[in-house]
Design an enzyme around this catalytic site. Sequence first.
Site, PDB file in Angstrom:
ATOM      1  N   ARG A 212      17.471  -7.971  10.855  1.00 41.53           N
ATOM      2  CA  ARG A 212      16.068  -8.300  10.657  1.00 41.53           C
ATOM      3  C   ARG A 212      15.268  -7.691  11.797  1.00 41.53           C
ATOM      4  NH1 ARG A 212      15.450 -12.904   7.144  1.00 41.53           N
ATOM      5  NH2 ARG A 212      17.488 -13.763   6.585  1.00 41.53           N
TER       6      ARG A 212
ATOM      7  N   ARG B 283      -0.382 -10.945  13.141  1.00 38.69           N
ATOM      8  CA  ARG B 283      -0.769  -9.639  12.605  1.00 38.69           C
ATOM      9  C   ARG B 283      -1.792  -9.785  11.480  1.00 38.69           C
ATOM     10  NH1 ARG B 283       5.069  -7.499  11.270  1.00 38.69           N
ATOM     11  NH2 ARG B 283       3.968  -5.876  10.099  1.00 38.69           N
TER      12      ARG B 283
ATOM     13  N   LYS C  77       0.826  -1.213   0.000  1.00 41.85           N
ATOM     14  CA  LYS C  77       0.000   0.000   0.000  1.00 41.85           C
ATOM     15  C   LYS C  77       0.860   1.263   0.000  1.00 41.85           C
ATOM     16  CE  LYS C  77      -2.557  -0.404   3.690  1.00 41.85           C
ATOM     17  NZ  LYS C  77      -1.756  -1.479   4.331  1.00 41.85           N
TER      18      LYS C  77
ATOM     19  N   ARG D   3      12.231 -10.745   4.789  1.00 44.07           N
ATOM     20  CA  ARG D   3      13.004  -9.546   4.477  1.00 44.07           C
ATOM     21  C   ARG D   3      14.091  -9.268   5.507  1.00 44.07           C
ATOM     22  NH1 ARG D   3       8.128  -5.135   5.390  1.00 44.07           N
ATOM     23  NH2 ARG D   3       7.913  -5.387   7.658  1.00 44.07           N
TER      24      ARG D   3
ATOM     25  N   ARG E 277     -10.452   1.640  10.647  1.00 47.80           N
ATOM     26  CA  ARG E 277     -10.143   0.251  10.988  1.00 47.80           C
ATOM     27  C   ARG E 277     -11.382  -0.518  11.443  1.00 47.80           C
ATOM     28  NH1 ARG E 277      -4.745  -1.054  11.410  1.00 47.80           N
ATOM     29  NH2 ARG E 277      -3.267   0.686  11.482  1.00 47.80           N
TER      30      ARG E 277
END
Length: 218
Positions: free
Chosen positions: A161, A173, A13, A128, A89
Amino acid sequence: MNIILLGPPGSGKGTQSKYLEDNFGLKQLSSGDMLRAAVTNGTEVGKLAKSYMESGQLVPDEVVMGVVFETLENFPADKPGFILDGFPRTNQQAEELDVFLTKHGKNIGAVILVDVPDDLLVKRIAGRFTCGSCGEVYNDFFRLPKAENTCDRCGGTAFKRRSDDKPETVKERLEVYHTQTKPLVDFYKAQGKLKTVNGDAPIETVTRQMNDILGAAG
């Protein structure tokens, strides 16, 4: 044109918001940035938010809404519209946002859901890592350094990380996201405003999908 971006963490996003800013002159307004700006500027609602943030408490819905509405009331007149990212939300926030915008002669023109499969999101986020020297981003599954343990950009050999990027944390999450977002998807679908783009596609393809949606919406 005012739009809302919905999508899970890691869906891209933020990247797409930058393209929309460049292509349509819109201004991205993320809930986190708005909260921090209100605190920094010392507004009344910002002071209230600060008291919760400094004590480590979750900022209540009514305070978050106060910060968002304060930001929208002071939105630059020379901007053609905004992109809301991270707000609303909940359905209550969405309903109150509609009331606020109607009162100010505005509305949400489109709600864009960036849809990405959970298994891909886990790979994107949990895989990542970044160069400790220059911040270049890599991924165990999609982008490793050309030379093992050596940053392509600066030649650094120290990588790091984020502690909250572990697979189990990412899955938690995502569960929270789905619980919160499903009612919003239904809310805006009922209004005929919801559009969905395939966030699994290449960045340029996602951007083209968004451009088509905003172009059709006027």
